[in-house]
Enzyme design. Structure first.
Site, PDB file in Angstrom:
ATOM      1  CG  PHE A  93     -23.023 -12.715  57.108  1.00 34.32           C
ATOM      2  CD1 PHE A  93     -24.085 -11.884  57.432  1.00 34.32           C
ATOM      3  CD2 PHE A  93     -22.928 -13.960  57.744  1.00 34.32           C
ATOM      4  CE1 PHE A  93     -25.036 -12.275  58.373  1.00 34.32           C
ATOM      5  CE2 PHE A  93     -23.873 -14.356  58.670  1.00 34.32           C
ATOM      6  CZ  PHE A  93     -24.932 -13.518  58.991  1.00 34.32           C
ATOM      7  CE  LYS A  94     -24.054 -11.180  48.572  1.00 35.09           C
ATOM      8  NZ  LYS A  94     -23.678 -12.418  47.912  1.00 35.09           N
ATOM      9  CD  GLN A 104     -20.874 -10.739  59.274  1.00 32.91           C
ATOM     10  OE1 GLN A 104     -20.034 -11.361  58.632  1.00 32.91           O
ATOM     11  NE2 GLN A 104     -21.167  -9.475  59.003  1.00 32.91           N
ATOM     12  CB  ALA A 191     -17.661 -15.682  60.443  1.00 37.38           C
ATOM     13  CE1 TYR A 192     -18.353 -19.573  52.860  1.00 43.79           C
ATOM     14  CE2 TYR A 192     -16.067 -19.131  52.281  1.00 43.79           C
ATOM     15  CZ  TYR A 192     -17.272 -19.746  51.999  1.00 43.79           C
ATOM     16  OH  TYR A 192     -17.405 -20.530  50.876  1.00 43.79           O
ATOM     17  CB  VAL A 229     -18.372 -20.479  41.284  1.00 46.56           C
ATOM     18  CG1 VAL A 229     -19.448 -20.865  40.274  1.00 46.56           C
ATOM     19  CG2 VAL A 229     -17.286 -21.539  41.340  1.00 46.56           C
ATOM     20  CB  THR A 231     -23.123 -18.536  42.945  1.00 47.86           C
ATOM     21  OG1 THR A 231     -22.245 -18.126  44.005  1.00 47.86           O
ATOM     22  CG2 THR A 231     -22.535 -19.731  42.229  1.00 47.86           C
TER      23      THR A 231
HETATM   24  P1  NAP Z   1     -25.451 -19.895  46.540  1.00 49.97           P
HETATM   25  O1  NAP Z   1     -25.694 -19.597  45.113  1.00 49.97           O
HETATM   26  O2  NAP Z   1     -25.704 -18.855  47.582  1.00 49.97           O
HETATM   27  O3  NAP Z   1     -26.227 -21.231  46.903  1.00 49.97           O
HETATM   28  C1  NAP Z   1     -26.222 -21.747  48.202  1.00 49.97           C
HETATM   29  C2  NAP Z   1     -27.222 -22.868  48.261  1.00 49.97           C
HETATM   30  O4  NAP Z   1     -27.214 -23.389  49.609  1.00 49.97           O
HETATM   31  C3  NAP Z   1     -28.653 -22.405  47.979  1.00 49.97           C
HETATM   32  O5  NAP Z   1     -29.335 -23.407  47.277  1.00 49.97           O
HETATM   33  C4  NAP Z   1     -29.217 -22.243  49.375  1.00 49.97           C
HETATM   34  O6  NAP Z   1     -30.619 -22.365  49.430  1.00 49.97           O
HETATM   35  C5  NAP Z   1     -28.556 -23.429  50.048  1.00 49.97           C
HETATM   36  N1  NAP Z   1     -28.670 -23.394  51.500  1.00 49.97           N
HETATM   37  C6  NAP Z   1     -28.261 -22.451  52.376  1.00 49.97           C
HETATM   38  N2  NAP Z   1     -28.617 -22.799  53.625  1.00 49.97           N
HETATM   39  C7  NAP Z   1     -29.271 -23.979  53.539  1.00 49.97           C
HETATM   40  C8  NAP Z   1     -29.892 -24.844  54.469  1.00 49.97           C
HETATM   41  N3  NAP Z   1     -29.939 -24.553  55.777  1.00 49.97           N
HETATM   42  N4  NAP Z   1     -30.428 -26.003  54.020  1.00 49.97           N
HETATM   43  C9  NAP Z   1     -30.394 -26.317  52.716  1.00 49.97           C
HETATM   44  N5  NAP Z   1     -29.859 -25.518  51.780  1.00 49.97           N
HETATM   45  C10 NAP Z   1     -29.305 -24.368  52.192  1.00 49.97           C
HETATM   46  O7  NAP Z   1     -23.909 -20.294  46.797  1.00 49.97           O
HETATM   47  P2  NAP Z   1     -22.864 -21.128  45.904  1.00 49.97           P
HETATM   48  O8  NAP Z   1     -21.820 -20.163  45.480  1.00 49.97           O
HETATM   49  O9  NAP Z   1     -23.561 -21.980  44.907  1.00 49.97           O
HETATM   50  O10 NAP Z   1     -22.202 -22.020  47.055  1.00 49.97           O
HETATM   51  C11 NAP Z   1     -22.333 -23.430  47.117  1.00 49.97           C
HETATM   52  C12 NAP Z   1     -21.209 -23.948  48.024  1.00 49.97           C
HETATM   53  O11 NAP Z   1     -19.935 -23.629  47.458  1.00 49.97           O
HETATM   54  C13 NAP Z   1     -21.214 -23.307  49.421  1.00 49.97           C
HETATM   55  O12 NAP Z   1     -20.906 -24.291  50.384  1.00 49.97           O
HETATM   56  C14 NAP Z   1     -20.098 -22.276  49.331  1.00 49.97           C
HETATM   57  O13 NAP Z   1     -19.553 -21.976  50.602  1.00 49.97           O
HETATM   58  C15 NAP Z   1     -19.115 -22.998  48.430  1.00 49.97           C
HETATM   59  N6  NAP Z   1     -18.159 -22.122  47.744  1.00 49.97           N
HETATM   60  C16 NAP Z   1     -18.567 -21.207  46.822  1.00 49.97           C
HETATM   61  C17 NAP Z   1     -17.631 -20.417  46.172  1.00 49.97           C
HETATM   62  C18 NAP Z   1     -18.024 -19.420  45.118  1.00 49.97           C
HETATM   63  O14 NAP Z   1     -17.127 -18.731  44.578  1.00 49.97           O
HETATM   64  N7  NAP Z   1     -19.290 -19.301  44.770  1.00 49.97           N
HETATM   65  C19 NAP Z   1     -16.262 -20.550  46.475  1.00 49.97           C
HETATM   66  C20 NAP Z   1     -15.873 -21.491  47.419  1.00 49.97           C
HETATM   67  C21 NAP Z   1     -16.823 -22.296  48.043  1.00 49.97           C
HETATM   68  P3  NAP Z   1     -31.623 -21.082  49.350  1.00 49.97           P
HETATM   69  O15 NAP Z   1     -31.794 -20.750  47.902  1.00 49.97           O
HETATM   70  O16 NAP Z   1     -32.841 -21.577  50.015  1.00 49.97           O
HETATM   71  O17 NAP Z   1     -30.940 -19.956  50.113  1.00 49.97           O
END
Ligand code: NAP
Length: 275
Positions: A93-94, A104, A191-192, A229, A231
């Site tokens: 969640f934002k 959440q 939560a996260y 990252v 995203t």
């Molecule tokens: P993102 O751009 O929001 O992408 C999340 C991806 O997960 C999307 O493809 C989304 O699909 C998919 N997803 C969510 N729920 C799902 C489900 N029930 N089944 C299958 N796919 C699902 O986020 P991101 O930043 O790339 O994050 C990827 C991972 O890195 C996450 O686990 C996140 O917690 C972790 N992470 C990210 C950061 C960061 O700075 N970005 C830092 C630490 C950890 P939809 O397009 O269908 O929603």
């Protein structure tokens, strides 16, 4: 020998798509984009094709047990199992989101902990000899661990915590956010962070189990942080590009044959981190 195969959950965009891009370049075998939405998944396949990369696609919604078992059966049948599994799918969640904290907590733990655990339950038995399993957690996991009560910290760090005990603790957090008791029980308001503390701890439990139950199979399983990252999840101000965020997960996914470590660790910037 059957074709080798790598699959990445939630890889229609963000870090997951960047992991697939890197694996298409570096892994000798089929690489699968998986996504809950077929249209978004196929668009992602097309976008990599426009870069000259050939990814394959299979539908996979980790919140849907039927989708998980269907996918596991497909990979078992077509490839005899899976060589690389990256559990990347996750939600957050934002900060400004006004959804009640208890909601959440339930929604975030559902995907990041419970559904990722379902993936591991159904895919670990089909991970091939020499396989690599990478759980994309977060530096929020050690940070949140340190905000838990000493008693909870002791359990998350212990070598004897069981999967059932961990699942019970994660469920306790969710339940107690509804009754307002969670702080008394030693949980922070995160939560996260709790979902990722659970995922990192689960990774350590399952790595210990693999070492015990399949000691000669050379499977390495780790949790990691991709960094901060750019995203949809983290927004445009983050310093790393998705391709840079993919570096540590891909390093763990491609640990060379015969490597014995890291295993059961939490890794960031390719370095094992304290837990
Ligand atoms: P993102 O751009 O929001 O992408 C999340 C991806 O997960 C999307 O493809 C989304 O699909 C998919 N997803 C969510 N729920 C799902 C489900 N029930 N089944 C299958 N796919 C699902 O986020 P991101 O930043 O790339 O994050 C990827 C991972 O890195 C996450 O686990 C996140 O917690 C972790 N992470 C990210 C950061 C960061 O700075 N970005 C830092 C630490 C950890 P939809 O397009 O269908 O929603």
């Amino acid at each position: 020998m059957s074709t080798r195969v790598a699959i990445v959950t939630g890889s229609n965009k963000g870090i997951g798509l960047a992991i697939v891009r890197a694996l298409c370049k570096q892994f000798q075998g089929d690489v699968y984009i998986t996504a809950r939405d077929v249209g978004r998944g196929q668009e992602a396949v097309k976008s990599l094709a426009s870069e000259g990369l050939k990814a394959m696609f299979h539908q996979l919604d980790i919140n849907d047990l039927n989708s998980i078992t269907t996918a596991a059966a497909y990979f078992k049948e077509k490839y005899g199992g899976v060589d690389i599994l990256v559990n990347n799918a996750g939600i957050a969640f934002k900060v400004a989101d006004e959804t009640p904290f208890a909601v959440q907590a339930e929604v975030t733990l559902k995907t990041n902990f419970f559904a990722t655990r379902d993936m591991l339950t159904h895919f670990l038995p089909i991970i091939k000899v020499g396989g690599r399993v990478v759980n994309v957690s977060s530096l929020a996991s050690p940070r949140t661990l340190n905000q838990c009560s000493p008693a909870l910290q002791q359990r998350f760090r212990s070598e004897d915590i069981t999967e059932d005990e961990l699942v019970g603790l994660m469920q306790q957090f969710v339940d107690q956010t509804k009754t307002g008791e969670y702080k008394q029980s030693g949980w922070p308001e995160a939560a996260y962070g709790v979902s990722k503390t659970g995922l990192t701890t689960l990774s350590m439990i399952l790595a210990r189990r693999l070492s015990k139950e399949r000691p000669n199979d050379g499977i390495l399983l780790n949790a990691c942080c991709p960094g901060w990252v750019r995203t949809d999840m983290a927004g445009p101000k983050a310093p790393k590009s998705p391709d840079e965020g993919a570096v540590t997960p891909v390093y763990l996914a491609l640990l060379p044959p015969g490597a014995t470590e890291p295993h059961g660790k939490f890794v960031s910037d390719k370095q094992v981190q304290p837990w």
